[in-house]
Design an enzyme around this catalytic site. Structure first.
Site, PDB file in Angstrom:
ATOM      1  N   TYR B  20       0.846  -1.193   0.000  1.00 52.76           N
ATOM      2  CA  TYR B  20       0.000   0.000   0.000  1.00 52.76           C
ATOM      3  C   TYR B  20       0.880   1.241   0.000  1.00 52.76           C
ATOM      4  O   TYR B  20       1.866   1.308   0.731  1.00 52.76           O
ATOM      5  CB  TYR B  20      -0.903   0.022   1.239  1.00 52.76           C
ATOM      6  CG  TYR B  20      -1.979  -1.023   1.209  1.00 52.76           C
ATOM      7  CD1 TYR B  20      -2.699  -1.267   0.040  1.00 52.76           C
ATOM      8  CD2 TYR B  20      -2.296  -1.769   2.336  1.00 52.76           C
ATOM      9  CE1 TYR B  20      -3.697  -2.229   0.010  1.00 52.76           C
ATOM     10  CE2 TYR B  20      -3.301  -2.729   2.312  1.00 52.76           C
ATOM     11  CZ  TYR B  20      -3.993  -2.952   1.147  1.00 52.76           C
ATOM     12  OH  TYR B  20      -4.984  -3.893   1.110  1.00 52.76           O
ATOM     13  N   HIS B 170     -11.180   4.760   5.728  1.00 46.44           N
ATOM     14  CA  HIS B 170     -10.066   3.841   5.505  1.00 46.44           C
ATOM     15  C   HIS B 170      -9.655   3.048   6.741  1.00 46.44           C
ATOM     16  O   HIS B 170      -8.668   2.319   6.706  1.00 46.44           O
ATOM     17  CB  HIS B 170      -8.879   4.600   4.900  1.00 46.44           C
ATOM     18  CG  HIS B 170      -9.148   5.031   3.484  1.00 46.44           C
ATOM     19  ND1 HIS B 170      -9.813   6.192   3.171  1.00 46.44           N
ATOM     20  CD2 HIS B 170      -8.898   4.419   2.297  1.00 46.44           C
ATOM     21  CE1 HIS B 170      -9.933   6.286   1.857  1.00 46.44           C
ATOM     22  NE2 HIS B 170      -9.389   5.233   1.300  1.00 46.44           N
ATOM     23  N   ARG B 200      -5.301   7.149  -9.802  1.00 42.79           N
ATOM     24  CA  ARG B 200      -4.567   6.002  -9.285  1.00 42.79           C
ATOM     25  C   ARG B 200      -5.327   4.741  -9.664  1.00 42.79           C
ATOM     26  O   ARG B 200      -6.481   4.804 -10.074  1.00 42.79           O
ATOM     27  CB  ARG B 200      -4.386   6.081  -7.772  1.00 42.79           C
ATOM     28  CG  ARG B 200      -5.674   5.995  -6.981  1.00 42.79           C
ATOM     29  CD  ARG B 200      -5.397   6.089  -5.481  1.00 42.79           C
ATOM     30  NE  ARG B 200      -4.702   4.921  -4.972  1.00 42.79           N
ATOM     31  CZ  ARG B 200      -5.322   3.846  -4.449  1.00 42.79           C
ATOM     32  NH1 ARG B 200      -6.627   3.788  -4.384  1.00 42.79           N
ATOM     33  NH2 ARG B 200      -4.625   2.821  -4.015  1.00 42.79           N
ATOM     34  N   ASN B 202      -6.343   0.789  -8.336  1.00 39.27           N
ATOM     35  CA  ASN B 202      -6.377  -0.192  -7.267  1.00 39.27           C
ATOM     36  C   ASN B 202      -6.734  -1.541  -7.893  1.00 39.27           C
ATOM     37  O   ASN B 202      -7.420  -1.590  -8.910  1.00 39.27           O
ATOM     38  CB  ASN B 202      -7.412   0.211  -6.212  1.00 39.27           C
ATOM     39  CG  ASN B 202      -7.299  -0.648  -4.981  1.00 39.27           C
ATOM     40  OD1 ASN B 202      -6.190  -0.966  -4.539  1.00 39.27           O
ATOM     41  ND2 ASN B 202      -8.426  -1.067  -4.432  1.00 39.27           N
ATOM     42  N   GLU B 242      -9.628  -0.907 -10.484  1.00 41.14           N
ATOM     43  CA  GLU B 242     -10.389   0.341 -10.406  1.00 41.14           C
ATOM     44  C   GLU B 242      -9.475   1.484 -10.813  1.00 41.14           C
ATOM     45  O   GLU B 242      -8.422   1.671 -10.209  1.00 41.14           O
ATOM     46  CB  GLU B 242     -10.854   0.595  -8.969  1.00 41.14           C
ATOM     47  CG  GLU B 242     -11.875  -0.399  -8.458  1.00 41.14           C
ATOM     48  CD  GLU B 242     -12.313  -0.087  -7.032  1.00 41.14           C
ATOM     49  OE1 GLU B 242     -11.700   0.798  -6.389  1.00 41.14           O
ATOM     50  OE2 GLU B 242     -13.269  -0.725  -6.564  1.00 41.14           O
ATOM     51  N   TYR B 293      -7.057  -8.925   3.429  1.00 46.82           N
ATOM     52  CA  TYR B 293      -7.941  -7.773   3.273  1.00 46.82           C
ATOM     53  C   TYR B 293      -8.598  -7.759   1.883  1.00 46.82           C
ATOM     54  O   TYR B 293      -9.771  -7.447   1.739  1.00 46.82           O
ATOM     55  CB  TYR B 293      -7.203  -6.455   3.514  1.00 46.82           C
ATOM     56  CG  TYR B 293      -8.088  -5.265   3.211  1.00 46.82           C
ATOM     57  CD1 TYR B 293      -9.120  -4.914   4.085  1.00 46.82           C
ATOM     58  CD2 TYR B 293      -7.965  -4.555   2.035  1.00 46.82           C
ATOM     59  CE1 TYR B 293      -9.982  -3.879   3.791  1.00 46.82           C
ATOM     60  CE2 TYR B 293      -8.828  -3.514   1.720  1.00 46.82           C
ATOM     61  CZ  TYR B 293      -9.834  -3.172   2.606  1.00 46.82           C
ATOM     62  OH  TYR B 293     -10.692  -2.157   2.294  1.00 46.82           O
ATOM     63  N   LYS B 294      -7.833  -8.111   0.867  1.00 45.92           N
ATOM     64  CA  LYS B 294      -8.386  -8.120  -0.483  1.00 45.92           C
ATOM     65  C   LYS B 294      -9.289  -9.322  -0.739  1.00 45.92           C
ATOM     66  O   LYS B 294      -9.878  -9.434  -1.803  1.00 45.92           O
ATOM     67  CB  LYS B 294      -7.255  -8.087  -1.526  1.00 45.92           C
ATOM     68  CG  LYS B 294      -6.563  -6.725  -1.634  1.00 45.92           C
ATOM     69  CD  LYS B 294      -5.534  -6.738  -2.739  1.00 45.92           C
ATOM     70  CE  LYS B 294      -4.762  -5.436  -2.834  1.00 45.92           C
ATOM     71  NZ  LYS B 294      -5.505  -4.352  -3.495  1.00 45.92           N
TER      72      LYS B 294
HETATM   73  C1  HEM Z   1     -11.067  10.717  -1.657  1.00 42.71           C
HETATM   74  C2  HEM Z   1     -11.650   9.719  -2.064  1.00 42.71           C
HETATM   75  C3  HEM Z   1     -11.522   8.306  -1.584  1.00 42.71           C
HETATM   76  C4  HEM Z   1     -12.550   7.551  -1.163  1.00 42.71           C
HETATM   77  C5  HEM Z   1     -14.021   7.967  -1.071  1.00 42.71           C
HETATM   78  C6  HEM Z   1     -12.025   6.254  -0.838  1.00 42.71           C
HETATM   79  C7  HEM Z   1     -12.776   5.186  -0.378  1.00 42.71           C
HETATM   80  C8  HEM Z   1     -12.301   3.931  -0.085  1.00 42.71           C
HETATM   81  C9  HEM Z   1     -13.110   2.838   0.396  1.00 42.71           C
HETATM   82  C10 HEM Z   1     -14.599   2.911   0.671  1.00 42.71           C
HETATM   83  C11 HEM Z   1     -12.308   1.771   0.563  1.00 42.71           C
HETATM   84  C12 HEM Z   1     -12.741   0.391   1.092  1.00 42.71           C
HETATM   85  C13 HEM Z   1     -12.658   0.400   2.596  1.00 42.71           C
HETATM   86  C14 HEM Z   1     -13.376  -0.761   3.260  1.00 42.71           C
HETATM   87  O1  HEM Z   1     -12.873  -1.896   3.235  1.00 42.71           O
HETATM   88  O2  HEM Z   1     -14.451  -0.537   3.846  1.00 42.71           O
HETATM   89  C15 HEM Z   1     -10.977   2.166   0.174  1.00 42.71           C
HETATM   90  C16 HEM Z   1      -9.875   1.342   0.171  1.00 42.71           C
HETATM   91  C17 HEM Z   1      -8.605   1.779  -0.118  1.00 42.71           C
HETATM   92  N1  HEM Z   1      -8.232   3.076  -0.411  1.00 42.71           N
HETATM   93 FE1  HEM Z   1      -9.423   4.679  -0.670  1.00 42.71          FE
HETATM   94  N2  HEM Z   1     -10.668   6.241  -1.049  1.00 42.71           N
HETATM   95  C18 HEM Z   1     -10.310   7.482  -1.515  1.00 42.71           C
HETATM   96  C19 HEM Z   1      -9.056   7.883  -1.865  1.00 42.71           C
HETATM   97  C20 HEM Z   1      -7.929   7.109  -1.757  1.00 42.71           C
HETATM   98  C21 HEM Z   1      -6.616   7.519  -2.135  1.00 42.71           C
HETATM   99  C22 HEM Z   1      -6.250   8.869  -2.721  1.00 42.71           C
HETATM  100  C23 HEM Z   1      -5.785   6.469  -1.853  1.00 42.71           C
HETATM  101  C24 HEM Z   1      -4.303   6.314  -2.028  1.00 42.71           C
HETATM  102  C25 HEM Z   1      -3.527   7.072  -2.545  1.00 42.71           C
HETATM  103  C26 HEM Z   1      -6.595   5.398  -1.329  1.00 42.71           C
HETATM  104  C27 HEM Z   1      -6.115   4.170  -0.960  1.00 42.71           C
HETATM  105  C28 HEM Z   1      -6.872   3.079  -0.634  1.00 42.71           C
HETATM  106  C29 HEM Z   1      -6.349   1.715  -0.481  1.00 42.71           C
HETATM  107  C30 HEM Z   1      -4.903   1.279  -0.636  1.00 42.71           C
HETATM  108  C31 HEM Z   1      -7.437   0.899  -0.162  1.00 42.71           C
HETATM  109  C32 HEM Z   1      -7.403  -0.619   0.048  1.00 42.71           C
HETATM  110  C33 HEM Z   1      -7.704  -1.244  -1.271  1.00 42.71           C
HETATM  111  C34 HEM Z   1      -7.406  -2.710  -1.430  1.00 42.71           C
HETATM  112  O3  HEM Z   1      -6.545  -3.300  -0.771  1.00 42.71           O
HETATM  113  O4  HEM Z   1      -8.024  -3.328  -2.324  1.00 42.71           O
HETATM  114  N3  HEM Z   1      -7.890   5.819  -1.269  1.00 42.71           N
HETATM  115  N4  HEM Z   1     -10.995   3.490  -0.204  1.00 42.71           N
END
Ligand code: HEM
Ligand code: ZN
Lengths: 159, 315
Positions: B20, B170, B200, B202, B242, B293-294
């Site tokens: 991450y 998060h 970005r 994911n 995504e 987690y994934k």
């Molecule tokens: C501003 C808007 C953003 C929203 C609304 C958002 C929303 C979310 C949500 C809902 C999750 C899933 C959490 C869960 O398990 O309940 C998530 C996961 C994650 N987010 Fe964000 N996020 C945003 C921006 C970002 C940014 C800018 C980054 C990194 C630079 C980021 C990094 C991550 C990562 C690494 C995960 C885990 C994903 C995985 O392992 O599959 N997010 N985010």
């Protein structure tokens, strides 16, 4: 983990520890004042942490502590569960933590499937699974908390 | 398979190791949404889900209405600018006409007047794009999820997350708080400027090719993970990517966060030898906390076996 559930929560002093840790919010601080004063007077090492919701420094503070510490957590019952999970993740055992919660005695569990709320005792065991009172799905209580819903998220217990 | 599916697929990896991090990059060509050959299929599915499960797919707080209108304006304008043969936006004072020739729809409305739209503004424009749209409003040095249309979530609940701050959202991600990644990413987002959007990628693996992997229906689709074998992984397991775009909204100062979901079966993915090899390295090294987690711990070994077989066969 010793948990206070009476109407006037009280912290109990547990003597003989190497170092004491106090984690509290604004109201929680007053519940620990007496013990902190005693410890100060006795010149025993201690550290304090002012908790505010979504405090991201807390896990690091907890993990940086060495063995033999005793942790007091005095916060709103809303957040008690979340902090308890963090302490456990940082390696604190039940015997090393005292939880002093104030406020509502119930926490709410949000069903991921039907969005209904099930009320649980704030002292509920984190590992116990709970049935959604509306759709009957078996849920595990997570530490994911929504201030708007005032509830913890329940994930399906069995997949 | 459409001929160009492999070419269009947003390959998400850079290195042979995945952790991450803030992997956001400035967009070369600023945009909020993209149209792909799956447009009609995905729009139909979106609209079906919005009809059958409205609370799961759309949520909004009352004070975000103005920003919702700005989302509509940004997205509609960009569609008309980027795809002039497919969309148009005609503005005569407050009277606007939005045409979508792919769907053969014309919509006339008065900008800012809710009563002239069939749905809330974000919900309206979301029905014309493949992306999920999340509106984060900025207040007191923080970002709040104040509205969103989410039909294709990767196992999270919009209804639960409504109103949350960035770091609260998060909270479930392992290591995020401990490593202060949440602090750093929030700081980054607060500094994003209008006119300079970021994006970005994911990634995750899915057993099956469902787009709507909502947390609300997890008890149904989650079971499929148990059916993965070394033999069926190629057809049954999909890489899910995504493409997320991050735009500052100049008037209301919110952040528009758009999520475009792509699925590609492992069989198709592995037609690219470099992808196959790099993904094998990543997956075999992936720490358990990320795999867990994934949601791919249960069948990671089967997928590794499959990838290994593929690499041998190619030699
Ligand atoms: C501003 C808007 C953003 C929203 C609304 C958002 C929303 C979310 C949500 C809902 C999750 C899933 C959490 C869960 O398990 O309940 C998530 C996961 C994650 N987010 Fe964000 N996020 C945003 C921006 C970002 C940014 C800018 C980054 C990194 C630079 C980021 C990094 C991550 C990562 C690494 C995960 C885990 C994903 C995985 O392992 O599959 N997010 N985010
Ligand atoms: Zn339920």
């Amino acid at each position: 983990m010793k948990q206070e559930s009476g109407d006037t929560p009280m912290a109990a002093f547990i003597p003989g520890k190497r170092k004491y840790l106090f984690c509290f919010d604004e109201i929680g601080m007053s519940l620990l004042e007496k013990i902190m004063a005693d410890i100060r007077a006795k010149d025993i090492p201690f550290e304090i942490f002012h908790f505010s919701h979504q405090e991201s420094a807390l896990p690091a503070w907890l993990s940086s502590q060495k063995m033999g510490c005793y942790l007091y957590i005095a916060v709103s019952r809303k957040y008690l569960y979340q902090i308890m999970c963090l302490a456990e993740a940082a390696g604190f055992s039940e015997e090393e933590v005292q939880l002093i919660g104030y406020g509502d005695k119930e926490i709410h569990l949000f069903c991921c499937r039907c969005h209904s709320i099930t009320e649980l005792a704030a002292a509920a065991n984190k590992h116990a699974e709970q049935l959604c009172s509306c759709c009957g799905l078996l849920l595990t209580v997570s530490s994911h908390y929504s201030p708007l819903r005032n509830a913890y998220l329940g994930y399906p217990a069995i997949i | 398979m459409k001929l160009n599916e492999l070419d269009l697929f947003p390959y998400p990896f850079h290195d042979d190791v995945y952790r991450y991090s803030n992997n956001s990059v400035l967009m070369d060509k600023p945009s909020s949404v993209e149209i792909t050959p799956n447009y009609l299929e995905e729009i139909n599915l979106k609209r079906k889900l919005l009809g059958s499960s409205p609370a799961r797919c759309f949520q909004s707080l009352p004070y975000a209405k103005k920003a919702q209108w700005e989302v509509l304006e940004i997205v509609a304008q960009q569609l008309a600018d980027s795809y002039p043969d497919k969309f148009s936006l005609d503005k005569k004072g407050k009277n606007w006409v939005f045409c979508n020739t792919l769907l053969n729809e014309n919509h006339s409305f008065i900008i800012g007047d809710d009563s002239t739209l069939p749905h809330e503004p974000l919900d309206f424009i979301g029905r014309h794009v493949q992306e999920d749209l999340i509106l984060m409003m900025q207040r007191d040095g923080d970002l709040y999820l104040d509205a969103g249309q989410l039909c294709f979530p990767a196992n999270w609940s919009l209804a639960f997350n409504l109103g949350m701050k960035f770091k609260e959202i998060h909270n479930p991600i392992p290591g995020f708080k401990e490593e202060k990644l949440d602090d750093r990413i929030l700081g980054f987002l607060l500094r994003v400027e209008a006119g300079n959007p970021w994006q970005r990628k994911n990634w995750s693996l899915m057993a099956g090719n469902r787009m709507d992997t909502s947390l609300e229906t997890y008890d149904q689709w989650g079971k499929d993970r148990k059916k993965v074998t070394r033999e069926n992984a190629g057809e049954f397991v999909y890489l899910r990517v995504e493409v997320q775009k991050i735009l500052r909204m100049p008037r209301t100062n919110g952040i528009l966060f758009t999520i475009h979901t792509y699925l590609l079966s492992l069989d198709e993915f592995c037609q690219n030898r470099k992808w196959l090899e790099q993904f094998y390295s990543i997956l075999s090294e992936l720490p358990e906390y990320i795999a867990e987690y994934k949601g791919l711990s249960m069948y990671k070994d089967q997928v590794l076996q499959y990838l290994k077989d593929k690499m041998k066969r190619g030699d």
